[in-house]
Motif scaffolding. Sequence first.
Motif, PDB file in Angstrom:
ATOM      1  N   ALA A 103       2.497  -3.090  -2.521  1.00 12.37           N
ATOM      2  CA  ALA A 103       2.692  -4.004  -3.649  1.00 12.37           C
ATOM      3  C   ALA A 103       1.370  -4.286  -4.362  1.00 12.37           C
ATOM      4  O   ALA A 103       1.303  -4.261  -5.593  1.00 12.37           O
ATOM      5  N   VAL A 104       0.320  -4.523  -3.608  1.00 17.71           N
ATOM      6  CA  VAL A 104      -0.987  -4.791  -4.209  1.00 17.71           C
ATOM      7  C   VAL A 104      -1.550  -3.506  -4.815  1.00 17.71           C
ATOM      8  O   VAL A 104      -2.137  -3.524  -5.900  1.00 17.71           O
ATOM      9  N   LEU A 105      -1.370  -2.393  -4.123  1.00 20.89           N
ATOM     10  CA  LEU A 105      -1.853  -1.117  -4.646  1.00 20.89           C
ATOM     11  C   LEU A 105      -1.199  -0.789  -5.987  1.00 20.89           C
ATOM     12  O   LEU A 105      -1.850  -0.254  -6.884  1.00 20.89           O
ATOM     13  N   SER A 106       0.065  -1.140  -6.146  1.00 22.80           N
ATOM     14  CA  SER A 106       0.759  -0.833  -7.402  1.00 22.80           C
ATOM     15  C   SER A 106       0.202  -1.632  -8.574  1.00 22.80           C
ATOM     16  O   SER A 106       0.355  -1.223  -9.723  1.00 22.80           O
ATOM     17  N   THR A 107      -0.459  -2.761  -8.310  1.00 23.54           N
ATOM     18  CA  THR A 107      -1.094  -3.511  -9.402  1.00 23.54           C
ATOM     19  C   THR A 107      -2.404  -2.861  -9.826  1.00 23.54           C
ATOM     20  O   THR A 107      -2.888  -3.117 -10.920  1.00 23.54           O
ATOM     21  N   VAL A 108      -2.953  -2.033  -8.966  1.00 21.31           N
ATOM     22  CA  VAL A 108      -4.235  -1.384  -9.225  1.00 21.31           C
ATOM     23  C   VAL A 108      -4.040  -0.009  -9.872  1.00 21.31           C
ATOM     24  O   VAL A 108      -4.781   0.364 -10.768  1.00 21.31           O
ATOM     25  N   VAL A 109      -3.044   0.719  -9.414  1.00 22.68           N
ATOM     26  CA  VAL A 109      -2.814   2.088  -9.868  1.00 22.68           C
ATOM     27  C   VAL A 109      -1.704   2.093 -10.923  1.00 22.68           C
ATOM     28  O   VAL A 109      -0.578   1.679 -10.649  1.00 22.68           O
ATOM     29  N   GLU A 110      -2.030   2.573 -12.096  1.00 22.17           N
ATOM     30  CA  GLU A 110      -1.072   2.612 -13.197  1.00 22.17           C
ATOM     31  C   GLU A 110       0.010   3.648 -12.929  1.00 22.17           C
ATOM     32  O   GLU A 110      -0.273   4.766 -12.488  1.00 22.17           O
ATOM     33  N   ASP A 111       1.253   3.283 -13.176  1.00 19.56           N
ATOM     34  CA  ASP A 111       2.411   4.173 -12.980  1.00 19.56           C
ATOM     35  C   ASP A 111       2.404   4.805 -11.592  1.00 19.56           C
ATOM     36  O   ASP A 111       2.654   6.005 -11.430  1.00 19.56           O
ATOM     37  N   MET A 112       2.143   3.994 -10.585  1.00 18.49           N
ATOM     38  CA  MET A 112       1.983   4.526  -9.232  1.00 18.49           C
ATOM     39  C   MET A 112       3.241   5.220  -8.731  1.00 18.49           C
ATOM     40  O   MET A 112       3.160   6.298  -8.139  1.00 18.49           O
ATOM     41  N   SER A 113       4.412   4.626  -8.959  1.00 14.34           N
ATOM     42  CA  SER A 113       5.640   5.219  -8.424  1.00 14.34           C
ATOM     43  C   SER A 113       5.958   6.559  -9.074  1.00 14.34           C
ATOM     44  O   SER A 113       6.640   7.395  -8.473  1.00 14.34           O
ATOM     45  N   GLU A 114       5.467   6.776 -10.289  1.00  7.74           N
ATOM     46  CA  GLU A 114       5.702   8.050 -10.960  1.00  7.74           C
ATOM     47  C   GLU A 114       4.668   9.112 -10.566  1.00  7.74           C
ATOM     48  O   GLU A 114       4.970  10.298 -10.564  1.00  7.74           O
ATOM     49  N   ARG A 115       3.469   8.668 -10.224  1.00  9.48           N
ATOM     50  CA  ARG A 115       2.387   9.604  -9.911  1.00  9.48           C
ATOM     51  C   ARG A 115       2.306   9.978  -8.441  1.00  9.48           C
ATOM     52  O   ARG A 115       1.794  11.046  -8.095  1.00  9.48           O
ATOM     53  N   PHE A 116       2.768   9.086  -7.559  1.00  8.36           N
ATOM     54  CA  PHE A 116       2.646   9.318  -6.120  1.00  8.36           C
ATOM     55  C   PHE A 116       3.993   9.097  -5.429  1.00  8.36           C
ATOM     56  O   PHE A 116       4.729   8.174  -5.777  1.00  8.36           O
ATOM     57  N   THR A 117       4.266   9.922  -4.430  1.00  8.58           N
ATOM     58  CA  THR A 117       5.465   9.712  -3.624  1.00  8.58           C
ATOM     59  C   THR A 117       5.218   8.525  -2.701  1.00  8.58           C
ATOM     60  O   THR A 117       4.088   8.059  -2.562  1.00  8.58           O
ATOM     61  N   GLU A 118       6.276   8.043  -2.052  1.00  6.38           N
ATOM     62  CA  GLU A 118       6.123   6.916  -1.127  1.00  6.38           C
ATOM     63  C   GLU A 118       5.188   7.278   0.027  1.00  6.38           C
ATOM     64  O   GLU A 118       4.412   6.446   0.484  1.00  6.38           O
ATOM     65  N   ASP A 119       5.280   8.512   0.498  1.00  8.07           N
ATOM     66  CA  ASP A 119       4.398   8.953   1.584  1.00  8.07           C
ATOM     67  C   ASP A 119       2.935   8.962   1.141  1.00  8.07           C
ATOM     68  O   ASP A 119       2.049   8.555   1.902  1.00  8.07           O
ATOM     69  N   GLU A 120       2.680   9.415  -0.086  1.00 10.97           N
ATOM     70  CA  GLU A 120       1.309   9.432  -0.605  1.00 10.97           C
ATOM     71  C   GLU A 120       0.784   8.010  -0.801  1.00 10.97           C
ATOM     72  O   GLU A 120      -0.377   7.727  -0.511  1.00 10.97           O
ATOM     73  N   GLN A 121       1.656   7.108  -1.256  1.00 16.52           N
ATOM     74  CA  GLN A 121       1.259   5.707  -1.417  1.00 16.52           C
ATOM     75  C   GLN A 121       0.866   5.114  -0.072  1.00 16.52           C
ATOM     76  O   GLN A 121      -0.168   4.449   0.049  1.00 16.52           O
ATOM     77  N   GLN A 122       1.678   5.365   0.945  1.00 19.59           N
ATOM     78  CA  GLN A 122       1.372   4.841   2.275  1.00 19.59           C
ATOM     79  C   GLN A 122       0.109   5.490   2.836  1.00 19.59           C
ATOM     80  O   GLN A 122      -0.685   4.842   3.499  1.00 19.59           O
ATOM     81  N   LYS A 123      -0.102   6.750   2.540  1.00 20.24           N
ATOM     82  CA  LYS A 123      -1.310   7.457   2.992  1.00 20.24           C
ATOM     83  C   LYS A 123      -2.554   6.814   2.377  1.00 20.24           C
ATOM     84  O   LYS A 123      -3.568   6.619   3.067  1.00 20.24           O
ATOM     85  N   ILE A 124      -2.482   6.448   1.096  1.00 23.57           N
ATOM     86  CA  ILE A 124      -3.615   5.776   0.444  1.00 23.57           C
ATOM     87  C   ILE A 124      -3.907   4.455   1.151  1.00 23.57           C
ATOM     88  O   ILE A 124      -5.060   4.147   1.472  1.00 23.57           O
ATOM     89  N   ILE A 125      -2.864   3.673   1.419  1.00 26.80           N
ATOM     90  CA  ILE A 125      -3.037   2.381   2.108  1.00 26.80           C
ATOM     91  C   ILE A 125      -3.628   2.603   3.497  1.00 26.80           C
ATOM     92  O   ILE A 125      -4.553   1.894   3.914  1.00 26.80           O
ATOM     93  N   ASP A 126      -3.136   3.592   4.220  1.00 23.63           N
ATOM     94  CA  ASP A 126      -3.641   3.876   5.568  1.00 23.63           C
ATOM     95  C   ASP A 126      -5.127   4.242   5.530  1.00 23.63           C
ATOM     96  O   ASP A 126      -5.904   3.791   6.371  1.00 23.63           O
ATOM     97  N   ILE A 127      -5.526   5.049   4.557  1.00 25.00           N
ATOM     98  CA  ILE A 127      -6.932   5.452   4.438  1.00 25.00           C
ATOM     99  C   ILE A 127      -7.798   4.240   4.115  1.00 25.00           C
ATOM    100  O   ILE A 127      -8.879   4.063   4.694  1.00 25.00           O
TER     101      ILE A 127
END
Length: 157
Positions: A103-127
């Motif tokens: 949720a916080v990452l989506s405020t930082v990354v523009e059009d996050m759901s369109e640019r990254f899959t859910e797995d990629e989003q979680q991978k960014i958070i994990d890193i």
Amino acid sequence: MKILEGQSNLVANHEVYEHILEQQKKNRSKNRRVPPNQFTLTKDLLTYLRTKPGPLANQDKTHQYSTEALYELFKKLREANLQSDLSKGEMLMIVNLRPTNIAVLSTVVEDMSERFTEDEQQKIIDIITETLGFDEPAEAAEGEEYDEDAAPSIENS
């Protein structure tokens, strides 16, 4: 004073924090007094940067933010083929805010759901959490249980 080049470089909060501490150390070592307005500005800036929920709030104890940690973050994002998809501004905001959930990452990354899959989003958070750490939620008052899914409520009397 004249500004020759506006916004020629982006600077992270961590870099500002380190620079201010370095300048304070230099001034103390040379017994140099700073003007009162500079002292007030520096004090207020450090207070702001050390205030929770900011990632630098526990920097004096944890030392999680360092140049090496930031290089490690960029390296891991590059290895996961995610850094090239993030703009410089988005990377700067990730460093400044240290998002620990999607949720916080989506405020930082523009059009996050369109640019990254859910797995990629979680991978960014994990890193991010692996490299820069994360804050534990504040402990509940004695006798109360902490429920992170519960929303705050207002009781009417």
